[in-house]
Scaffold this active site. Structure first.
Site, PDB file in Angstrom:
ATOM      1  N   ARG A   1      56.018  -3.768 -69.224  1.00  0.00           N
ATOM      2  CA  ARG A   1      56.090  -5.220 -69.042  1.00  0.00           C
ATOM      3  C   ARG A   1      55.074  -5.967 -69.907  1.00  0.00           C
ATOM      4  O   ARG A   1      55.376  -7.026 -70.462  1.00  0.00           O
ATOM      5  CB  ARG A   1      55.857  -5.558 -67.570  1.00  0.00           C
ATOM      6  CG  ARG A   1      56.065  -7.019 -67.235  1.00  0.00           C
ATOM      7  CD  ARG A   1      55.365  -7.411 -65.954  1.00  0.00           C
ATOM      8  NE  ARG A   1      53.927  -7.201 -66.061  1.00  0.00           N
ATOM      9  CZ  ARG A   1      53.081  -7.277 -65.037  1.00  0.00           C
ATOM     10  NH1 ARG A   1      53.536  -7.526 -63.830  1.00  0.00           N
ATOM     11  NH2 ARG A   1      51.795  -7.083 -65.220  1.00  0.00           N
TER      12      ARG A   1
ATOM     13  N   ARG B   1      46.059  -4.281 -78.505  1.00  0.00           N
ATOM     14  CA  ARG B   1      46.232  -2.953 -77.918  1.00  0.00           C
ATOM     15  C   ARG B   1      47.701  -2.587 -77.823  1.00  0.00           C
ATOM     16  O   ARG B   1      48.547  -3.443 -77.624  1.00  0.00           O
ATOM     17  CB  ARG B   1      45.598  -2.907 -76.516  1.00  0.00           C
ATOM     18  CG  ARG B   1      44.078  -2.816 -76.603  1.00  0.00           C
ATOM     19  CD  ARG B   1      43.319  -3.715 -75.688  1.00  0.00           C
ATOM     20  NE  ARG B   1      43.697  -3.678 -74.303  1.00  0.00           N
ATOM     21  CZ  ARG B   1      43.071  -2.949 -73.361  1.00  0.00           C
ATOM     22  NH1 ARG B   1      42.107  -2.132 -73.686  1.00  0.00           N
ATOM     23  NH2 ARG B   1      43.407  -3.048 -72.121  1.00  0.00           N
TER      24      ARG B   1
ATOM     25  N   PHE C   1      51.415  -0.537 -47.525  1.00  0.00           N
ATOM     26  CA  PHE C   1      50.474  -0.610 -48.647  1.00  0.00           C
ATOM     27  C   PHE C   1      50.963   0.197 -49.848  1.00  0.00           C
ATOM     28  O   PHE C   1      50.830  -0.249 -50.990  1.00  0.00           O
ATOM     29  CB  PHE C   1      49.096  -0.117 -48.179  1.00  0.00           C
ATOM     30  CG  PHE C   1      48.111   0.099 -49.260  1.00  0.00           C
ATOM     31  CD1 PHE C   1      47.558  -0.962 -49.953  1.00  0.00           C
ATOM     32  CD2 PHE C   1      47.718   1.390 -49.599  1.00  0.00           C
ATOM     33  CE1 PHE C   1      46.634  -0.757 -50.964  1.00  0.00           C
ATOM     34  CE2 PHE C   1      46.803   1.609 -50.601  1.00  0.00           C
ATOM     35  CZ  PHE C   1      46.259   0.532 -51.292  1.00  0.00           C
TER      36      PHE C   1
ATOM     37  N   TYR D   1      46.655   8.888 -70.447  1.00  0.00           N
ATOM     38  CA  TYR D   1      46.044   7.571 -70.206  1.00  0.00           C
ATOM     39  C   TYR D   1      46.462   7.046 -68.832  1.00  0.00           C
ATOM     40  O   TYR D   1      45.614   6.575 -68.049  1.00  0.00           O
ATOM     41  CB  TYR D   1      46.414   6.565 -71.308  1.00  0.00           C
ATOM     42  CG  TYR D   1      45.838   5.198 -71.009  1.00  0.00           C
ATOM     43  CD1 TYR D   1      44.474   4.946 -71.161  1.00  0.00           C
ATOM     44  CD2 TYR D   1      46.648   4.171 -70.509  1.00  0.00           C
ATOM     45  CE1 TYR D   1      43.931   3.712 -70.826  1.00  0.00           C
ATOM     46  CE2 TYR D   1      46.112   2.931 -70.178  1.00  0.00           C
ATOM     47  CZ  TYR D   1      44.758   2.716 -70.346  1.00  0.00           C
ATOM     48  OH  TYR D   1      44.212   1.490 -69.999  1.00  0.00           O
TER      49      TYR D   1
HETATM   50  C1  PS7 Z   1      42.218   0.908 -55.123  1.00  0.00           C
HETATM   51  C2  PS7 Z   1      44.319  -0.259 -54.300  1.00  0.00           C
HETATM   52  C3  PS7 Z   1      49.399   4.654 -53.487  1.00  0.00           C
HETATM   53  C4  PS7 Z   1      49.273   7.143 -54.101  1.00  0.00           C
HETATM   54  C5  PS7 Z   1      41.971  -2.182 -60.505  1.00  0.00           C
HETATM   55  C6  PS7 Z   1      47.547   1.543 -56.808  1.00  0.00           C
HETATM   56  C7  PS7 Z   1      44.059  -0.866 -64.765  1.00  0.00           C
HETATM   57  C8  PS7 Z   1      48.808  -0.552 -62.290  1.00  0.00           C
HETATM   58  O1  PS7 Z   1      46.627  -1.797 -67.424  1.00  0.00           O
HETATM   59  O2  PS7 Z   1      44.789  -4.936 -64.613  1.00  0.00           O
HETATM   60  O3  PS7 Z   1      44.710  -3.349 -67.295  1.00  0.00           O
HETATM   61  O4  PS7 Z   1      47.027  -4.258 -67.475  1.00  0.00           O
HETATM   62  O5  PS7 Z   1      47.273  -5.175 -64.241  1.00  0.00           O
HETATM   63  C9  PS7 Z   1      43.804  -0.273 -56.674  1.00  0.00           C
HETATM   64  C10 PS7 Z   1      49.193   5.457 -55.878  1.00  0.00           C
HETATM   65  C11 PS7 Z   1      42.697   0.105 -61.014  1.00  0.00           C
HETATM   66  C12 PS7 Z   1      47.656   2.310 -59.154  1.00  0.00           C
HETATM   67  C13 PS7 Z   1      45.197   0.345 -62.938  1.00  0.00           C
HETATM   68  C14 PS7 Z   1      42.996  -0.090 -57.886  1.00  0.00           C
HETATM   69  C15 PS7 Z   1      49.137   4.131 -56.470  1.00  0.00           C
HETATM   70  C16 PS7 Z   1      41.946   0.131 -62.270  1.00  0.00           C
HETATM   71  C17 PS7 Z   1      47.462   0.951 -59.709  1.00  0.00           C
HETATM   72  C18 PS7 Z   1      43.626  -0.916 -58.967  1.00  0.00           C
HETATM   73  C19 PS7 Z   1      47.940   4.007 -57.395  1.00  0.00           C
HETATM   74  C20 PS7 Z   1      42.751   0.825 -63.331  1.00  0.00           C
HETATM   75  C21 PS7 Z   1      46.977  -2.769 -62.281  1.00  0.00           C
HETATM   76  C22 PS7 Z   1      47.258   1.041 -61.196  1.00  0.00           C
HETATM   77  O6  PS7 Z   1      45.905  -3.437 -62.951  1.00  0.00           O
HETATM   78  O7  PS7 Z   1      46.368  -3.134 -65.387  1.00  0.00           O
HETATM   79  C23 PS7 Z   1      43.455   0.114 -55.425  1.00  0.00           C
HETATM   80  C24 PS7 Z   1      49.283   5.731 -54.550  1.00  0.00           C
HETATM   81  C25 PS7 Z   1      42.749  -0.961 -60.204  1.00  0.00           C
HETATM   82  C26 PS7 Z   1      47.717   2.580 -57.842  1.00  0.00           C
HETATM   83  C27 PS7 Z   1      44.063   0.102 -63.670  1.00  0.00           C
HETATM   84  C28 PS7 Z   1      46.369  -0.530 -62.871  1.00  0.00           C
HETATM   85  C29 PS7 Z   1      46.562  -1.410 -61.859  1.00  0.00           C
HETATM   86  C30 PS7 Z   1      47.375  -0.269 -61.972  1.00  0.00           C
HETATM   87  P1  PS7 Z   1      46.146  -3.168 -66.985  1.00  0.00           P
HETATM   88  P2  PS7 Z   1      46.073  -4.287 -64.325  1.00  0.00           P
HETATM   89 MN    MN Z   2      42.979  -1.974 -68.370  1.00  0.00          MN
HETATM   90 MN    MN Z   3      47.659  -6.583 -66.228  1.00  0.00          MN
END
Ligand code: PS7
Ligand code: MN
Ligand code: MN
Ligand code: MN
Ligand code: MN
Ligand code: MN
Length: 357
Positions: free
Chosen positions: A197, A207, A267, A150
């Site tokens: 968290r 969930r 970043f 997941y």
């Molecule tokens: C394209 C910057 C830098 C190699 C929206 C950044 C949910 C933690 O689980 O809503 O719904 O509570 O709080 C970001 C790796 C992803 C992972 C991911 C896209 C780092 C949609 C972030 C962010 C890779 C899927 C938090 C993953 O959201 O989560 C860009 C390198 C999005 C990164 C989800 C989660 C982000 C997350 P939830 P949140």
């Molecule tokens: Mn989600």
């Molecule tokens: Mn969240």
């Protein structure tokens, strides 16, 4: 050269940046400081995935609608004028005006567009698989393998897409593309921290992402985690989850060593620094069982400063929080020894990177 220049931006692009600032917790600021070459592609990548996640998180959308929305999102993101008005989520305005994202996506370099689309296909199907799984709906995630799969779908894939963008734009070391496990660790570390968290908030939404393989070592029934009579057991369960997340630290530091450009380094490093600080905050913290906890503004500010320098200063952050975790470690915790060893390994790894005379 590095900054946004609103005077050259179209109305739809300005609207995209407004959504970025509306929907992103920690990423909005760092994304907007990105090198000009990647600023717009990564902002749009963020908004596409935020759109997908808004659908995934919306527990008021029936599965018969949610699953095809998730699976078809890569086609939807090409349909001129597409909007979605049936979400109840906090970020629903993005979906209600998603046509502006679609308009701007069509203007970016085809190489960047192809990467965004490829990741959207894979993430949409991964999210749908989990949303559809009957056993998951009733009992949550079972094994650690399922939990990591997941995390791969929702974060490992983001890492893959970002790494491909860094390499395609020549802002990242091309060798990174040959080390997918480093990239995967970057995503796993952020997502696992988010899941640990959000325990209480996710449970209130019906969930659960903590795998049974871990929580069943501490309590018989999932609900017991929230029963004050079992608080010690629940804290040991959180420790077990933190121990598992900490295994990614070394690979994350190794990945960050491959950054070639300061804005890209910042970043990637800021979210990682926030993540290790969050792990320390949730470790043996009973508030996690009751409400959402967050690092303080002051700590966040200090982390921002430290994670925008160089690898050495980021290593210092990791070392500091590893020590704090070790300090809070409780000898009555069944993972006491494992946690001690894990924290020592992180410190040792940093020592090999920057030996002290
Ligand atoms: C394209 C910057 C830098 C190699 C929206 C950044 C949910 C933690 O689980 O809503 O719904 O509570 O709080 C970001 C790796 C992803 C992972 C991911 C896209 C780092 C949609 C972030 C962010 C890779 C899927 C938090 C993953 O959201 O989560 C860009 C390198 C999005 C990164 C989800 C989660 C982000 C997350 P939830 P949140
Ligand atoms: Mn989600
Ligand atoms: Mn969240
Ligand atoms: Mn979410
Ligand atoms: Mn509407
Ligand atoms: Mn979450």
């Amino acid at each position: 050269v590095h900054r946004r220049d609103p005077s050259t931006e179209s109305e739809t692009l300005k609207e995209c940046f407004r959504f970025l600032n509306l929907t992103s917790r920690s990423f909005a600021a760092v994304i907007q400081e990105l090198n000009h070459e990647l600023l717009v592609p990564i902002s749009l990548f963020y908004l596409v995935l935020r759109g997908l996640d808004t659908i995934e998180d919306d527990m008021t959308i029936p599965l018969s609608k949610k699953v095809p929305l998730l699976r078809n999102f890569h086609d939807t993101m090409e349909v001129d004028g597409w909007q979605y008005h049936e979400s109840q989520e906090k970020d629903r305005e993005l979906l209600e005006k998603f046509d502006v994202v679609i308009t701007e996506l069509k203007k970016i370099k085809p190489t960047y567009y192809a990467i965004i689309k490829d990741i959207t296909i894979k993430m949409g199907h991964g999210m749908a698989d989990y949303a559809q799984n009957d056993e998951m709906i009733k009992n949550g995630v079972n094994t650690i393998d399922d939990y990591e799969l997941y995390c791969h779908y929702v974060a490992g894939l983001v890492g893959e897409g970002l790494t491909r963008l860094f390499v395609a734009s020549e802002l990242g070391n091309p060798k990174l593309a040959e080390r997918p496990s480093l990239t995967e660790s970057m995503g796993q570390f952020l997502q696992k921290t988010n899941i640990i968290r959000d325990l209480r908030e996710d449970w209130s939404d019906g969930r659960r992402w903590y795998p049974k393989e871990i929580w069943s070592r501490h309590v018989d029934k999932w609900e017991d985690l929230f029963d004050p009579n079992y608080e010690d057991k629940a804290l040991n369960c959180i420790s077990d989850m933190v121990l598992d997340a900490l295994k990614h630290c070394e690979e994350c530091l190794f990945y960050m060593a491959g950054m070639r450009e300061q804005s890209v380094f910042n970043f990637v490093a800021i979210p990682q620094g926030m993540a290790i600080a969050t792990l320390e905050l949730v470790f043996r913290n009973p508030d996690v069982l009751k409400r959402n906890v967050k690092i303080t503004k002051g700590d966040a500010c200090q982390l921002m400063t430290e994670c925008t320098q160089n690898l050495y200063t980021v290593c210092e952050v990791f070392r500091r929080y590893a020590r704090r975790i070790q300090k809070k470690n409780d000898p009555r915790d069944p993972n006491y020894l494992n946690i001690s060893v894990r924290c020592a390994k992180i410190e040792q790894f940093i020592e090999t990177l920057y030996p002290r005379q």
